[in-house]
Design an enzyme around this catalytic site. Structure first.
Site, PDB file in Angstrom:
ATOM      1  N   THR A 143      69.184 -33.550 -35.231  1.00  0.00           N
ATOM      2  CA  THR A 143      70.377 -33.244 -36.012  1.00  0.00           C
ATOM      3  C   THR A 143      71.587 -33.356 -35.118  1.00  0.00           C
ATOM      4  O   THR A 143      71.600 -32.816 -34.011  1.00  0.00           O
ATOM      5  CB  THR A 143      70.362 -31.855 -36.678  1.00  0.00           C
ATOM      6  OG1 THR A 143      71.695 -31.584 -37.137  1.00  0.00           O
ATOM      7  CG2 THR A 143      69.963 -30.737 -35.718  1.00  0.00           C
ATOM      8  N   ASP A 145      74.149 -31.919 -35.752  1.00  0.00           N
ATOM      9  CA  ASP A 145      74.800 -30.601 -35.858  1.00  0.00           C
ATOM     10  C   ASP A 145      74.380 -29.640 -34.751  1.00  0.00           C
ATOM     11  O   ASP A 145      75.039 -28.643 -34.516  1.00  0.00           O
ATOM     12  CB  ASP A 145      74.484 -29.964 -37.213  1.00  0.00           C
ATOM     13  CG  ASP A 145      75.159 -30.699 -38.349  1.00  0.00           C
ATOM     14  OD1 ASP A 145      76.268 -31.217 -38.132  1.00  0.00           O
ATOM     15  OD2 ASP A 145      74.575 -30.784 -39.445  1.00  0.00           O
ATOM     16  N   GLY A 190      80.238 -30.253 -39.310  1.00  0.00           N
ATOM     17  CA  GLY A 190      79.810 -28.910 -38.912  1.00  0.00           C
ATOM     18  C   GLY A 190      80.211 -27.910 -39.974  1.00  0.00           C
ATOM     19  O   GLY A 190      81.285 -27.346 -39.911  1.00  0.00           O
ATOM     20  N   ARG A 191      79.331 -27.730 -40.947  1.00  0.00           N
ATOM     21  CA  ARG A 191      79.637 -26.843 -42.063  1.00  0.00           C
ATOM     22  C   ARG A 191      79.516 -25.381 -41.636  1.00  0.00           C
ATOM     23  O   ARG A 191      80.338 -24.555 -42.004  1.00  0.00           O
ATOM     24  CB  ARG A 191      78.648 -27.158 -43.200  1.00  0.00           C
ATOM     25  CG  ARG A 191      79.036 -26.629 -44.550  1.00  0.00           C
ATOM     26  CD  ARG A 191      79.813 -27.642 -45.380  1.00  0.00           C
ATOM     27  NE  ARG A 191      80.250 -27.053 -46.641  1.00  0.00           N
ATOM     28  CZ  ARG A 191      81.438 -27.264 -47.179  1.00  0.00           C
ATOM     29  NH1 ARG A 191      82.324 -28.047 -46.593  1.00  0.00           N
ATOM     30  NH2 ARG A 191      81.773 -26.712 -48.326  1.00  0.00           N
ATOM     31  N   GLU A 246      84.664 -29.076 -39.924  1.00  0.00           N
ATOM     32  CA  GLU A 246      84.909 -29.093 -41.374  1.00  0.00           C
ATOM     33  C   GLU A 246      84.702 -27.717 -42.003  1.00  0.00           C
ATOM     34  O   GLU A 246      85.322 -27.391 -43.008  1.00  0.00           O
ATOM     35  CB  GLU A 246      84.006 -30.118 -42.066  1.00  0.00           C
ATOM     36  CG  GLU A 246      82.525 -29.815 -41.972  1.00  0.00           C
ATOM     37  CD  GLU A 246      81.651 -30.819 -42.731  1.00  0.00           C
ATOM     38  OE1 GLU A 246      80.534 -31.078 -42.263  1.00  0.00           O
ATOM     39  OE2 GLU A 246      82.082 -31.322 -43.777  1.00  0.00           O
ATOM     40  N   LEU A 300      81.105 -41.958 -38.855  1.00  0.00           N
ATOM     41  CA  LEU A 300      81.018 -42.619 -37.540  1.00  0.00           C
ATOM     42  C   LEU A 300      80.432 -41.705 -36.473  1.00  0.00           C
ATOM     43  O   LEU A 300      79.772 -42.159 -35.551  1.00  0.00           O
ATOM     44  CB  LEU A 300      82.389 -43.137 -37.106  1.00  0.00           C
ATOM     45  CG  LEU A 300      82.865 -44.393 -37.844  1.00  0.00           C
ATOM     46  CD1 LEU A 300      84.295 -44.733 -37.454  1.00  0.00           C
ATOM     47  CD2 LEU A 300      81.942 -45.578 -37.576  1.00  0.00           C
ATOM     48  N   GLN A 301      80.667 -40.394 -36.588  1.00  0.00           N
ATOM     49  CA  GLN A 301      80.153 -39.499 -35.555  1.00  0.00           C
ATOM     50  C   GLN A 301      78.630 -39.401 -35.572  1.00  0.00           C
ATOM     51  O   GLN A 301      78.036 -38.990 -34.587  1.00  0.00           O
ATOM     52  CB  GLN A 301      80.778 -38.111 -35.659  1.00  0.00           C
ATOM     53  CG  GLN A 301      80.470 -37.360 -36.929  1.00  0.00           C
ATOM     54  CD  GLN A 301      81.498 -36.272 -37.234  1.00  0.00           C
ATOM     55  OE1 GLN A 301      81.620 -35.310 -36.504  1.00  0.00           O
ATOM     56  NE2 GLN A 301      82.230 -36.436 -38.309  1.00  0.00           N
ATOM     57  N   ARG A 302      77.996 -39.814 -36.663  1.00  0.00           N
ATOM     58  CA  ARG A 302      76.536 -39.757 -36.655  1.00  0.00           C
ATOM     59  C   ARG A 302      75.891 -41.144 -36.610  1.00  0.00           C
ATOM     60  O   ARG A 302      74.676 -41.247 -36.467  1.00  0.00           O
ATOM     61  CB  ARG A 302      76.004 -38.958 -37.845  1.00  0.00           C
ATOM     62  CG  ARG A 302      76.061 -39.658 -39.174  1.00  0.00           C
ATOM     63  CD  ARG A 302      75.513 -38.764 -40.293  1.00  0.00           C
ATOM     64  NE  ARG A 302      75.289 -39.547 -41.492  1.00  0.00           N
ATOM     65  CZ  ARG A 302      75.184 -39.051 -42.715  1.00  0.00           C
ATOM     66  NH1 ARG A 302      75.282 -37.738 -42.897  1.00  0.00           N
ATOM     67  NH2 ARG A 302      74.964 -39.822 -43.752  1.00  0.00           N
TER      68      ARG A 302
END
Lengths: 407, 407
Positions: A143, A145, A190-191, A246, A300-302
């Site tokens: 992940t 995250d 990042g919820r 986020e 794009l970050q993932r």
């Protein structure tokens, strides 16, 4: 000794490193005498229920294809977001899954995913205990995250962090060219946990250009403190760069991205979810009145596999290989983990933990990683992330664009 | 023979290659006997008016620093958006500029920029004709937008195009992992000309994953045709990727990004400029009702210097060097240009054109580069862009992030 076929699936949101773990499992399986064939399930457990499986043995010992797979973004086998029912709920889905296991003599099950996928693996391993069919169920973490508990970090996070550190340094450099006052607000994923936004601090430390302020979901957000912090930054330079997760929230728990801050309503009067950075853009425009821009790093970050952390990719391959070894040695109902050694130089061991301990749990950024004002991260946080982004991969290009593999 | 000092400035929006051109000018000046010292103006002509100039001679023959400069994003000298007054307007700004020229014995003036910057260079060269002070005024092109006339392409475009082709291929690969229907709308820069969005076609051609539909400002946009085109794509695959220029417009000339499509108003009742992709996201949600996501590539398309076109960078250095040679040979009032040779293999000559011919003019994507439906580009377009993105630069990393130089 258990001998039979194995199957591997990918589940949840893609990362730049999940295919490296797939490659590791393929590499491991190709050297494991207990595994006859290695299947891949298309679109995770969802496709598996439709018996969409492919034989991955053609990749055994194909160094060129495996290397390409390790730098191919997203999930080469496809993914799903299917949630299995609770074990105490009447359902024939488990019986069906195990029927397909039996039919294909599948004795080893590897599921690469995040929190929800570990829940799937956990339920399958619990169900397996109730029936007369021997199968080893192994969860392999991934992940961007980085919010999986019980592991020092998750495969995929290092590459996402490297992209964010690089992108933030480039954006900050770009924004610094003008002399006029401006605020740039960058939004990372990042919820619930702010691990990705933390990576922006590496840009400042190692490139000299980065985010002035970093806000995470772990501490409450206050509009007035945010505006004051920007005005303080303006005293030393005209271009202020802010990085936010986020999922940052006000003290009352309301998401900044969902707030009525911007007061937008659509034609039906519905409140519009403008996004966190977008809402803060409106706030800065209103309160400070300078030029302001918001940038969502978005997918794009993932998926930016043209810039990968070599550390992340080699660890992701290694954890896949180790998953096969642990399954072969008799382990089941576990997720693999990274354990950071207490050495001066960064080193990790690969270990494991019961799936029960990780399923659907979240690892937050600890308070000691966040400064007292709640608007930046500490050196302790930087020291934690720094080794994870080290090293660059050789990316294969043809005609000027990266080459990827399709399965 | 004119002998004296030279000065170079950067102006307008940053690109990933504008520092490579600066490096080319430094390299050229270091070998030019007519140039005693090379100065750099901070923040373009705006900083120059405040006499903010630095001596760049310390970079002469420093191969390590020049190499770093060539892979550093944005404008190392800073930039500005200052517009000089028309020559027939009463103003003392020209007299002031030339006073600073004289004071510093500046005889060679190099201005790296896009359309507006060429306007600045043009006005200076026209003013120079009216006074008794010999100075050579040279414009050197840069713009990711590629909309400068009289040149085959602009330095900076190739690297932006390579980033877009790569990012679109990665995003399309990421979006393809689920089986559920979804539309992803990517927005590239390009207010008037759609050159950047064209680059998305390279992803499809060379990586196999790219944009299904591409919309440029050069042809009018129709909501109903857009929705039909997406529905047609759904017949062959569930994940549709659309790439749009920010400047696409309806037949009546209204920007799609500014339209009342989303009907958003802020607390003051002002219409909200949600952005082109954001507005189309709302349209797709309303008309098709499937999962839809919008992604603005934003600043990354002009500052992602961790992925550069080696062709672009070497051409950008070469055009800088050539600018010095042409100035030394007596040219003035010109902008340098690339001329593509009529050879089978891609080759360019560096030539020049009178500044008058380029100042504030725009080169649009020709109709033959766009398909008849106005929702994609042709092979002729792909053939034009393909050579510009070729080759990769070796990027220097330290601690996992790219190293940049600050002047």
């Amino acid at each position: 000794m258990l001998v039979g076929n194995a199957i591997v699936g990918q589940s949840g949101g893609p990362t730049s490193a999940i295919n490296a773990t797939l490659s590791g499992i393929i590499r491991g399986a190709s050297r494991c005498d207990s595994i006859k064939k290695l299947f891949g399930m298309k679109n995770g457990i969802e496709g598996f229920l439709d018996e969409e499986i492919i034989d991955l043995s053609f990749l055994f010992h194909d160094e060129d294809k495996l290397s390409l797979l390790e730098t191919t973004p997203a999930c080469a086998l496809g993914s799903c977001r299917k949630k299995l029912p609770n074990l105490d709920t009447p359902s024939d889905v488990f019986a069906k899954i195990f029927e397909i296991f039996k039919k294909n003599d599948i004795r080893f099950f590897f599921y690469i995913g995040g929190n929800d996928s570990m829940d799937t693996a956990y339920k399958l391993s619990e169900y397996a205990k109730t029936i007369e069919y021997e199968i080893r169920i192994i969860g392999v973490p991934k992940t961007i995250d980085n919010d999986l508990p019980c592991t020092d970090h998750a495969p995929g996070y290092g590459s996402a962090a490297k992209f964010i550190a690089t992108a933030v340094s480039e954006i900050a450099t770009d924004c610094a060219v003008y002399k006029t006052r401006a605020v740039t607000i960058i939004e990372a994923m990042g919820r619930d946990a702010g691990w990705l936004a933390c990576a922006g601090a590496l840009a400042r430390k190692y490139n000299g250009m980065g985010a002035d302020l970093i806000y995470l979901p772990e501490t409450p957000f206050y509009d007035n403190e945010f505006i004051s912090a920007i005005e303080k930054c303006f005293k030393s330079h005209p271009n202020v760069v802010v990085l936010v997760s986020e999922g940052i929230r006000y003290e009352n728990g309301e998401y900044v991205g969902a707030s009525k801050q911007s007061g937008m309503v659509d034609v039906f009067g519905h409140r519009y979810l403008a996004g966190t950075a977008k809402n803060l853009e409106a706030l800065v425009k209103q309160e400070i009145g300078c030029k302001v821009r918001s940038i969502e790093l978005n997918l794009l970050q993932r998926c930016s596999s043209h810039i990968l952390s070599a550390t992340d990719i080699s660890e992701s391959v290694a954890i896949g290989k180790r998953a096969v070894e642990l399954a072969d040695s008799g382990q089941s109902g576990i997720m693999l983990t990274f354990v950071r050694k207490e050495s001066e130089r960064y080193e990790i061991d690969i270990s494991c933990v019961s799936l029960e301990k990780v399923a659907r749990r979240v690892k937050y950024v600890p308070r000691s990683f966040i400064n007292s004002e709640g608007n930046n991260v500490t050196e302790e946080c930087i020291d934690y992330i720094s080794p994870l982004i080290l090293g660059e991969m050789q990316i294969k290009y043809e005609n000027g664009v990266p080459v990827h593999i399709r399965l």
